[in-house]
Scaffold this active site. Structure first.
Site, PDB file in Angstrom:
ATOM      1  N   SER A  17       0.820  -1.217   0.000  1.00 23.33           N
ATOM      2  CA  SER A  17       0.000   0.000   0.000  1.00 23.33           C
ATOM      3  C   SER A  17       0.851   1.263   0.000  1.00 23.33           C
ATOM      4  O   SER A  17       0.614   2.194  -0.787  1.00 23.33           O
ATOM      5  CB  SER A  17      -0.962   0.004   1.189  1.00 23.33           C
ATOM      6  OG  SER A  17      -0.260  -0.012   2.421  1.00 23.33           O
ATOM      7  N   ASP A  73      21.401   2.590   6.523  1.00 28.71           N
ATOM      8  CA  ASP A  73      21.317   1.811   7.760  1.00 28.71           C
ATOM      9  C   ASP A  73      20.675   2.691   8.836  1.00 28.71           C
ATOM     10  O   ASP A  73      21.328   3.570   9.403  1.00 28.71           O
ATOM     11  CB  ASP A  73      22.720   1.369   8.198  1.00 28.71           C
ATOM     12  CG  ASP A  73      22.700   0.534   9.475  1.00 28.71           C
ATOM     13  OD1 ASP A  73      21.587   0.284  10.009  1.00 28.71           O
ATOM     14  OD2 ASP A  73      23.778   0.155   9.954  1.00 28.71           O
ATOM     15  N   LYS A  75      19.851   1.970  11.689  1.00 29.96           N
ATOM     16  CA  LYS A  75      20.261   1.630  13.054  1.00 29.96           C
ATOM     17  C   LYS A  75      21.610   2.252  13.400  1.00 29.96           C
ATOM     18  O   LYS A  75      22.109   2.056  14.512  1.00 29.96           O
ATOM     19  CB  LYS A  75      20.312   0.113  13.227  1.00 29.96           C
ATOM     20  CG  LYS A  75      18.934  -0.535  13.090  1.00 29.96           C
ATOM     21  CD  LYS A  75      18.986  -2.040  13.320  1.00 29.96           C
ATOM     22  CE  LYS A  75      17.589  -2.653  13.192  1.00 29.96           C
ATOM     23  NZ  LYS A  75      17.606  -4.122  13.400  1.00 29.96           N
ATOM     24  N   ASP A 169      -5.335  -3.077  -0.108  1.00 29.56           N
ATOM     25  CA  ASP A 169      -4.025  -2.416  -0.210  1.00 29.56           C
ATOM     26  C   ASP A 169      -4.065  -1.300  -1.250  1.00 29.56           C
ATOM     27  O   ASP A 169      -3.588  -0.182  -0.998  1.00 29.56           O
ATOM     28  CB  ASP A 169      -2.951  -3.431  -0.606  1.00 29.56           C
ATOM     29  CG  ASP A 169      -2.309  -4.108   0.586  1.00 29.56           C
ATOM     30  OD1 ASP A 169      -1.742  -3.399   1.422  1.00 29.56           O
ATOM     31  OD2 ASP A 169      -2.366  -5.343   0.665  1.00 29.56           O
TER      32      ASP A 169
END
Length: 400
Positions: A17, A73, A75, A169
């Site tokens: 979606s 990344d 994180k 969706d």
């Protein structure tokens, strides 16, 4: 050039979606930047039917055009810092994670709006940002079950069935685009950024608006599905699919008298329009029996001559031979970068009679990482350091 030329969108979307909504914006001319993890977004690495063409998932083909890709990344502190600098250049940030995911990464709406107060922030979720179901997985077929779509599809004789595609969706995607465009229009007047929220639960209800409203307001019914070949519980007979000896025909809006005369059925030819509702089972049964005795080349001329709305039930293989779809340019045949045939679905939106162009076919993971960072003001030295440190990546891989 497009209607949204000059609008920059950062898309933190995955699955269907959210990526589909972002693609619509890209089709309309926005500069859509897909912010993906170093391993690629889900839709890049998973495919319906497990079908990949030269490493390109058919799901990435479905939602990946007219977007640039940057691999980050999220994180790593350096990756988060890089994204924040990108946010300062954006008009829209989109995401369809479970509620709270970006907040945990330090990229919540309040943080991003502190960087860019005029930002339009759009979140597409399964069930909304809070409430008893907020943490549930918002997946199309589960929403079909929850909202009555499955219960109202199929027949009373055989039971409920799931719709064989993912309409919720795609409807949620269209609603997300509508909300974003409205917010951009308001920002143009007031300078104020807005939060746009769309959830699949309400999208599923909205998708069924006509039948849900009729049901909740006391429309007469024998059950949630059609009987004796009827396509639904609320239309007059013979609305539904009927088998001929060599195929199937969908019959749409028709009065009992009209269909009775077309198929030479005196038992229903004198029925009133109201009988189409009250005696729909009789109408449908009579039509089914008559159609079952005819081949398509006999039934279709009878329906056509009587002005009965109808269409042959066709499979996807027929789409290439559909003259209207060809006229509209609805299918785009092109090639992957490795030369294999690839078919994309064209944008259904036309502006001044022109369909959206495929400015960019589905891109490799992080294909534009260096370009996007440079546009955001990063120096070559800074970009090199981010690439070498693994905070971002630029690859030529279509999938992992």
């Amino acid at each position: 050039m497009g209607a949204l030329d000059g609008i920059r969108v950062l898309s933190f979307n995955h699955f269907l979606s959210g990526p589909a909504a972002a693609q619509h914006l890209g089709d309309l001319g926005a500069d859509v930047i897909a912010v993906e993890p170093l391993t690629g977004a889900f839709q890049r690495n998973w495919a319906v039917g497990n079908r990949f063409v030269d490493g390109i998932s058919v799901n990435h083909m479905t939602t990946g055009r007219n977007k640039r890709s940057i691999a980050v990344d999220l994180k790593s502190p350096e990756g988060i810092a890089a994204v924040k600098r990108l946010v300062a250049t954006a008009d829209v940030v989109m995401e369809n994670f479970r509620p709270g995911t970006l907040e945990k990464l330090g990229l919540g709406e309040d943080v991003l709006r502190g960087i860019n107060p005029g930002l339009v922030y759009a979140a597409t979720t399964g069930f909304g940002p809070d409430g008893p179901y907020a943490r549930r997985p918002g997946q199309d077929i589960l929403l079909q079950a929850m909202t009555g779509l499955a219960a109202h599809t199929g027949s009373m004789e055989t039971g409920p069935v799931a719709v064989g595609s993912v309409p919720i969706d795609h409807h949620a995607a269209a609603l997300t685009v509508a909300g974003i465009l409205a917010a951009l229009l308001e920002r143009g007047r007031t300078g104020k950024g807005r939060r746009v929220e769309v959830n699949m639960l309400q999208a599923a209800i909205d998708l069924q608006g006509e039948s849900v409203t009729a049901w909740l307001n006391g429309a007469e019914r024998a059950g949630p599905r059609g009987q004796k070949g009827m396509a639904n519980w609320f239309s007059p007979g013979p609305y539904g699919i009927y088998a001929c000896t060599d195929g199937h025909v969908m019959i749409s809006m028709s009065t009992p008298s009209q269909i009775g005369k077309a198929l030479e059925l005196p038992e229903i030819a004198e029925f009133s329009d109201k009988d189409g509702f009250d005696r729909r089972g009789e109408v449908s049964s009579a039509v089914a029996a008559a159609m079952a005795e005819m081949a398509m080349d006999e039934a279709l001329p009878k329906l056509e001559a009587a002005g009965v709305w109808h269409e042959v039930v066709r499979d996807y293989d027929s789409l290439r031979g559909n003259p209207q779809l060809a006229h509209l340019g609805g299918l785009i045949d092109t090639e992957t970068r490795d030369g294999s045939a690839m078919t994309l679905i064209g944008s259904p939106i036309r502006i001044d009679g022109a369909a959206a162009e495929v400015r960019l076919p589905p891109q490799a993971l992080g294909a534009q990482t260096r370009d996007v960072l440079a546009e955001a003001g990063f120096s070559e030295t800074e970009i090199d350091a981010l690439l070498e440190g693994g905070a971002v990546a630029q690859t030529d891989r279509m999938s992992v």
